[in-house]
Design a protein around this motif. Structure first.
Motif, short mmCIF file in Angstrom:
data_model
loop_
_atom_site.label_atom_id
_atom_site.label_comp_id
_atom_site.label_asym_id
_atom_site.label_seq_id
_atom_site.Cartn_x
_atom_site.Cartn_y
_atom_site.Cartn_z
N ASN A 1 0.80 -1.52 0.43
CA ASN A 1 0.11 0.36 0.26
C ASN A 1 0.86 0.74 0.14
O ASN A 1 0.61 1.99 -0.79
N ILE A 2 1.70 0.80 1.17
CA ILE A 2 2.24 2.89 0.89
C ILE A 2 3.50 2.69 -0.66
O ILE A 2 3.81 3.66 -1.13
N ALA A 3 3.85 1.80 -1.56
CA ALA A 3 4.79 1.99 -2.51
C ALA A 3 3.65 1.79 -3.53
O ALA A 3 4.27 3.08 -4.62
N THR A 4 2.47 1.35 -3.79
CA THR A 4 1.45 1.96 -4.77
C THR A 4 0.17 3.76 -4.32
O THR A 4 0.07 3.98 -5.28
N GLY A 5 1.00 3.73 -3.15
CA GLY A 5 0.80 5.08 -2.83
C GLY A 5 -1.22 5.59 -2.30
O GLY A 5 -1.70 6.22 -1.89
N LYS A 6 -1.57 3.90 -2.04
CA LYS A 6 -2.94 3.48 -1.30
C LYS A 6 -2.38 4.43 0.02
O LYS A 6 -3.32 4.74 0.81
N LEU A 7 -1.66 4.26 0.69
CA LEU A 7 -1.74 4.33 2.00
C LEU A 7 -0.77 5.52 3.11
O LEU A 7 0.13 5.97 2.14
N LEU A 8 -1.69 7.25 2.81
CA LEU A 8 -1.61 8.41 3.13
C LEU A 8 -0.83 8.33 4.16
O LEU A 8 -1.90 8.08 5.61
N PRO A 9 -0.70 9.36 5.04
CA PRO A 9 -0.06 10.48 5.79
C PRO A 9 -2.00 10.20 6.64
O PRO A 9 -2.48 10.63 5.89
#
Length: 137
Positions: free
Chosen positions: A74-82
């Motif tokens: 999710n972090i690598a694909t940008g789905k988990l944001l701050p």
């Protein structure tokens, strides 16, 4: 999401405003590295501002490794944001647009002069457009 900024001044003003308001932009690269190296301990979630999930991952070893792998993806694909909703600082790419040179303004001035000669533009419109173009030079 990529934002295009035409000069550095608006970008630097935005960064200064964000620093004054206490808004901290997180790095996607840092979040990904933390997730890969110590994601099983929840450090990545603490970094992104998800304290509850960080504690859960800390106590369960990344939910027995499952949530650890999901977070990396999710972090690598940008789905988990701050958690604060600001996005990553890599999302704010600063690019400079080609500056309008005097030749571009001169070409535009020639075009509006031709339109004025053809009668498409009135004298008032022509003088206003001409003044605007000369002010940009």
């Amino acid at each position: 999401m990529i934002r295009v900024v035409y000069s550095l001044k608006p970008f630097t003003e935005k960064v200064h405003i964000m620093k004054r308001k206490g808004i901290c932009m997180k790095s996607k690269t840092t979040a990904l590295i933390l997730s890969i190296l110590v994601g099983g301990l929840g450090v990545d979630r603490f970094y992104l501002g998800y304290t509850g999930m960080g504690v859960l991952k800390l106590l369960t070893g990344g939910c027995f490794g499952v949530l650890w792998i999901i977070d990396i993806i999710n972090i690598a694909t940008g789905k988990l944001l701050p958690a604060d909703g600001n996005g990553y600082d890599e999302d704010f790419v600063v690019t400079s647009a080609p500056a309008k040179t005097a030749t571009n303004s001169f070409d535009e001035l020639e075009k509006i002069a031709k339109l004025h000669e053809q009668g498409v533009l009135s004298d008032e419109e022509f003088s206003k457009m001409k003044a605007d173009l000369l002010a940009k030079i």
